[in-house]
Design a protein around this motif. Structure first.
Motif, mmCIF file in Angstrom:
data_model
loop_
_atom_site.group_PDB
_atom_site.id
_atom_site.type_symbol
_atom_site.label_atom_id
_atom_site.label_comp_id
_atom_site.label_asym_id
_atom_site.label_seq_id
_atom_site.Cartn_x
_atom_site.Cartn_y
_atom_site.Cartn_z
ATOM 1 N N CYS A 1 -2.084 6.593 7.226
ATOM 2 C CA CYS A 1 -0.884 6.104 6.345
ATOM 3 C C CYS A 1 -0.791 7.474 5.901
ATOM 4 N N ALA A 2 -1.533 8.398 5.394
ATOM 5 C CA ALA A 2 -1.118 9.837 5.401
ATOM 6 C C ALA A 2 0.095 10.525 6.065
ATOM 7 N N TYR A 3 -0.926 10.559 7.268
ATOM 8 C CA TYR A 3 -0.382 10.940 8.157
ATOM 9 C C TYR A 3 0.878 10.759 8.599
ATOM 10 N N HIS A 4 0.949 9.357 8.666
ATOM 11 C CA HIS A 4 2.393 9.206 8.711
ATOM 12 C C HIS A 4 3.244 8.724 7.405
ATOM 13 N N SER A 5 2.619 9.683 6.461
ATOM 14 C CA SER A 5 3.678 9.793 5.663
ATOM 15 C C SER A 5 4.112 7.774 4.941
ATOM 16 N N ILE A 6 3.335 6.994 4.934
ATOM 17 C CA ILE A 6 2.942 6.044 4.416
ATOM 18 C C ILE A 6 2.610 5.507 3.513
ATOM 19 N N ASP A 7 2.731 5.569 1.599
ATOM 20 C CA ASP A 7 1.506 4.714 0.817
ATOM 21 C C ASP A 7 0.907 3.695 1.190
ATOM 22 N N CYS A 8 -0.275 3.804 0.197
ATOM 23 C CA CYS A 8 -1.753 3.482 0.852
ATOM 24 C C CYS A 8 -1.940 2.705 -0.342
ATOM 25 N N ILE A 9 -2.549 1.266 -0.811
ATOM 26 C CA ILE A 9 -3.383 1.034 -1.987
ATOM 27 C C ILE A 9 -4.251 0.144 -1.593
ATOM 28 N N GLY A 10 -5.779 0.610 -2.726
ATOM 29 C CA GLY A 10 -6.755 0.226 -1.434
ATOM 30 C C GLY A 10 -7.020 -1.100 -3.025
ATOM 31 N N VAL A 11 -7.421 -2.423 -2.262
ATOM 32 C CA VAL A 11 -7.113 -3.760 -3.077
ATOM 33 C C VAL A 11 -8.733 -3.941 -3.134
ATOM 34 N N TYR A 12 -9.297 -4.229 -4.840
ATOM 35 C CA TYR A 12 -10.275 -4.285 -5.366
ATOM 36 C C TYR A 12 -10.600 -5.956 -4.999
ATOM 37 N N ARG A 13 -12.731 -5.874 -4.443
ATOM 38 C CA ARG A 13 -12.677 -6.969 -4.061
ATOM 39 C C ARG A 13 -12.274 -8.148 -3.825
ATOM 40 N N TYR B 1 -10.143 -10.481 -1.739
ATOM 41 C CA TYR B 1 -8.539 -11.105 -1.585
ATOM 42 C C TYR B 1 -8.950 -11.807 -3.204
ATOM 43 N N GLU B 2 -10.429 -11.870 -4.350
ATOM 44 C CA GLU B 2 -9.841 -12.127 -5.973
ATOM 45 C C GLU B 2 -9.047 -11.318 -6.291
ATOM 46 N N GLY B 3 -9.043 -9.987 -5.815
ATOM 47 C CA GLY B 3 -8.267 -8.494 -6.387
ATOM 48 C C GLY B 3 -7.263 -8.589 -6.012
ATOM 49 N N LEU B 4 -6.873 -9.375 -4.515
ATOM 50 C CA LEU B 4 -5.378 -9.459 -4.162
ATOM 51 C C LEU B 4 -4.205 -10.126 -5.263
ATOM 52 N N ILE B 5 -5.387 -11.410 -5.528
ATOM 53 C CA ILE B 5 -4.695 -11.883 -6.665
ATOM 54 C C ILE B 5 -4.626 -11.519 -8.113
ATOM 55 N N GLU B 6 -5.228 -11.046 -7.814
ATOM 56 C CA GLU B 6 -5.405 -10.165 -10.113
ATOM 57 C C GLU B 6 -4.378 -8.856 -9.828
ATOM 58 N N GLY B 7 -4.051 -8.229 -8.625
ATOM 59 C CA GLY B 7 -3.382 -7.547 -8.400
ATOM 60 C C GLY B 7 -4.080 -5.582 -9.362
ATOM 61 N N ASP B 8 -5.394 -6.424 -9.091
ATOM 62 C CA ASP B 8 -6.702 -5.245 -8.801
ATOM 63 C C ASP B 8 -6.291 -4.246 -7.700
ATOM 64 N N PHE B 9 -6.196 -3.148 -8.374
ATOM 65 C CA PHE B 9 -5.179 -2.158 -6.732
ATOM 66 C C PHE B 9 -5.197 -0.910 -7.319
ATOM 67 N N LYS B 10 -5.720 0.442 -6.525
ATOM 68 C CA LYS B 10 -5.235 1.484 -6.343
ATOM 69 C C LYS B 10 -4.646 2.600 -5.319
ATOM 70 N N GLU B 11 -4.200 3.131 -5.946
ATOM 71 C CA GLU B 11 -3.115 3.719 -5.384
ATOM 72 C C GLU B 11 -4.547 5.197 -5.204
#
Lengths: 328, 328, 328, 328
Positions: free
Chosen positions: D31-43, D45-55
């Motif tokens: 993502c960085a190489y293509h100048s795209i933003d990237c976020i990590g999702v914790y735990r 699909y649980e974290g996806l539902i809760e919005g538990d994200f980190k840039e």
């Protein structure tokens, strides 16, 4: 000397060694256990001068017990060798309300700590962290056991290829002033000869011994050479000498290098680091200063820093003899 | 070509590699399975010439699948390069009633096998054993996977100390003509740059790239250098160049050396060796000759020896690109 | 007691441990060094009774220093517990002109050796080989250090998956009567709790402690359980108890098992084995009998066998305290 | 489908496997190489539902390529199996301006991703991360190679003690539905028998085979048992059966357990993870969705997710035959 300490700083200095992180963790957790604040100092005395500090609690050191290197990083500081540098360091500590310092490092780092204490009366405590095992006051320095396993693992691998090809290998290991790594790893690796700084075997006797070993039916040989071996030739000159003076051997050289400093610490080093961290912090809390914690007769003991920095630990003569007998 | 073989010989030749013992075991056990006799030849073509043979059965190869090196030992033979030498080898084989030969080694060993077959019509089959992974006709040579893990483990250790001290390390790995080890281990070790024989990055661009990496906040860097890298300087000259042309880096060199050839083979190499041994023996039994067994598209396939010895396998361009992206 | 010994026998008995081969090698080479004959006895006291002997010289033990297990094999012998069995063993030794015996094993093996000496006046010397480290007269038994590294490596791996999933793991390690492995490996593995035979934490306090640890923010936990832990429940019952009495934890069990006995010995164990073999043989040559060699205060020392078999070594209370502080 | 993606999310789901961190690193850096933003999702699909994200940027993933487990943690999510749960997950992603999702996990995780795409048209791409190697569309799943090395290392250790005591060991390895780990590690560990879910050897034939192996002179044996082996008995029942039906064997059981999921990834898995991350991100950038990246014929290839989740990869029959021949 302060009756009760409220905040302790910890730093790593000099060459890094496996177990330094485990020692940092122990210092931090022992502070937490005693409800004392703790800060980590980055890049050794450099960071002390610059006030490059970080508050640390039990969580800050989670997951580091098995990591090589040091999360606080290490550096050699020229500035700390000056009075001005040390004054800045003192000011940084006072400004941060720190009233005790744990220094994880080798004898150079301890010398700095001792001078610092003498000038400012600041309580300091040393933890011996170096793979060389050359510090008086402890039978084992932090990282020595791990480095030995790393070296022996490399020798085992080299042995595979040496014995497949009837080769003679010179393997250089760390140890500029002391042969502890060479002697222990040499015995454990089944080396035919071990060249250490403490003993001058002499080139003729080395060649004689290798010839004897070959006549006994050994088709491959491994010679462990400490960096600072007394023959006074570097390992490539050794190879040249043997190439010229022995026939029939295909001689190779392997310099193990910095790999020896890294890797996950062994169980031994992690336990040792944990014990040393507890002892260092609790000794400071008891009002002690200018000591190094060490392992003596299986117990944690204190040695005055000025003893710890005098001279190097001697080679164990029993081990030299064991090495001779084993290479019969 | 004999319709039915009754006795197969196996030898290891050239540089040893992890997995050779597992391949010997497989050849021996496949012979036993098919009720064929099997002999081991010591010291490669040298032993073939001298008739240095040993009868082997399923029990002879017990406990060797996880041993590095080769129990049959290896050697380079000048005499086998002569017609007279090869005649002696043929005579030894005939005298011992051997009617098929499995050669475990690299392209030099295969060239010998091919000439031997052309002169005497003796059935030969090759198993590619070399850590360099440079042989056409197989995606993996025996020992490549193990060597990669050894190199990556060493890089991990060097990384510990590099990042504790903000150092730049040049780490030399094996690969005189091909960069497979450097490229794969470099990616896996998170190297900032990888210098390989197939590509000339150029010294200026290397320094540029290191500067860029440092500006991005990396305080330590590891550059993997294949022995035969195209910049055309040895690794110590590289260090000198960077010392002169970059400031603020403490540059160190580590040459991993022969350690890379040893060690217990990985699961991958043991399974590969077992498969190759079966395929080699059964191909001989089917009357085939002058082939090398290899792993292609996850299957055991035969490649004519004269293809296998032509040129070296190409570097995977996709990996070069992955390496670039990862060191962003 | 014979003034001068001419032939020494060596055997391994009881559970095997890493370093036994290194000790055999040392016994054999020390005999060679002193120009004494040496024979290996297969399968412990069973082989002694049956006269299952093999002449050994310096070459017989080449390449075994880094091998786990024991090339002489081990067994438990019911017959040696009878007077008749021991008489046969004595006859075998006399017939083979053996006049001294080195027994590598644990306290059960030493008890046998002691009775054997008392009945026949046959010179015996013990080398403590067991991973449990439970023998009085040595700070380290052969194999203890290696087993610790094996256990810690496994805990590190389990930690990876535990912390990825917020799980609680009960990990069972060896130690039926003593908690040395559990306590050391638990500290080194960063375990939250350590259950050992010497101490009864109690189930309620275990759950309390785990709850506290979780409240402090730890999302995963590892509890090390010695086989013989005092809570008196096996590890699966422990899991059931916690499943019922704690919410929100996904509890898993891992029993490390026999893997703990194997593997290449650590540098520490190889050096220790080499030293012990020398000391055992030379003590016999000096006319001594009924001793065990051991490591005390970093030196090789002799302990009377009847002391060595009395009781088990105590747990180090300092380590218990360190463990408590580290899991703050 | 969006023409140009601006922000990609990455998560790990299901059982963790070595190499997941290397894959996260690769996704983030690509993502960085293509100048795209990237976020990590914790735990997952649980974290996806809760919005538990980190840039996340290139620096966030420094130093993780060699770490086992997953820094993003993993979990199984019941809520994501409901329409409501998936709606929340979609809302979280939209709110965070994410327009593409990389899912690292097994077939269960891919099924979730596919349904999610079908309901919301959200671009998804799968990376196969599981040690079981049971996913159609790739010859190797992430972590399989590392797990094999872990298992083989454990078997090597068990072999040491088995052969010192003439014991029969049943060793249970992971693989509930598929025998890939058992078959490969069994061959590499030199197992006498391998019991897998795909094949029912039958208890009588197992005993026959073990008896045959013993008659051929093998004094110890190792049988590898996949969790889901077809004999339909658990490993302790197997032991009981053999105890009752074979004499003279001392039978032991070892269940390797969760250790198999952890540890530093092998070179193979790190390179594979790096390649898969690049391919996954670049495929999303090319507008593709509903694919899994995989290794086929040594190349990165895409397989439609609905193919990847259909059935399990078949056992390689050639390996079964190799195993038979090797245990001759």
């Amino acid at each position: 000397m302060p009756k009760t300490l409220k905040k302790i700083a910890v730093l790593t200095s000099g060459g890094d060694s496996p177990g330094m992180n485990a020692a940092i963790r122990s210092v931090v957790r022992t502070c937490a256990y005693h409800s004392i604040d703790c800060i980590g100092v980055y890049r050794g005395y450099e960071g002390l001068i610059e006030g490059d500090f970080k508050e640390m609690n039990a969580r800050s050191v989670r997951g580091i017990i098995n990591k090589g290197g040091t999360i606080l990083k290490s550096a050699r500081s020229k500035e700390f060798r000056t009075k001005e540098g040390r004054q800045k360091a003192y000011d940084s500590l006072v400004k941060a309300n720190v009233d005790g310092l744990v220094v994880i490092g080798g004898d150079g780092s301890f010398t700095g700590a001792l001078i610092f204490n003498q000038e400012f009366g600041f309580p300091v405590m040393g933890i011996p962290g170096t793979i060389d095992n050359d510090i008086v006051g402890t039978t084992h320095t932090l990282g020595f056991d791990t480095a030995l396993n790393t070296v022996v693992d490399a020798i085992d691998k080299i042995r595979d290829t040496a014995s497949s090809h009837n080769r003679l290998f010179f393997v250089e290991v760390m140890g500029r002033d002391v042969g502890h790594i060479a002697l222990n790893a040499g015995i454990a690796g089944g080396a035919e000869e071990i060249l250490i700084p403490e003993e001058n075997l002499g080139l003729e006797r080395l060649v004689e011994s290798l010839n004897r070993s070959r006549k006994s039916g050994k088709s491959s040989s491994i010679v462990i050479v400490a960096e600072g071996d007394k023959i006074g030739k570097n390992i490539f000159q050794l190879k040249d000498y043997v190439d010229e003076n022995m026939e029939g051997y295909d001689v190779r050289v392997s310099v193990l290098g910095h790999m020896q400093r890294g890797g996950a610490p062994s169980c031994f080093d992690r336990v040792l680091a944990s014990r040393m961290g507890v002892k260092a912090v609790e000794s400071l809390l008891e009002g002690k200063t200018n000591f190094m914690v060490g392992l003596l007769n299986s117990k944690m003991e204190l040695t005055p820093l000025d003893n710890a920095i005098k001279g190097k630990t001697k080679i164990n003569l029993e081990l030299l003899r064991v090495s001779d007998i084993m290479s019969t």
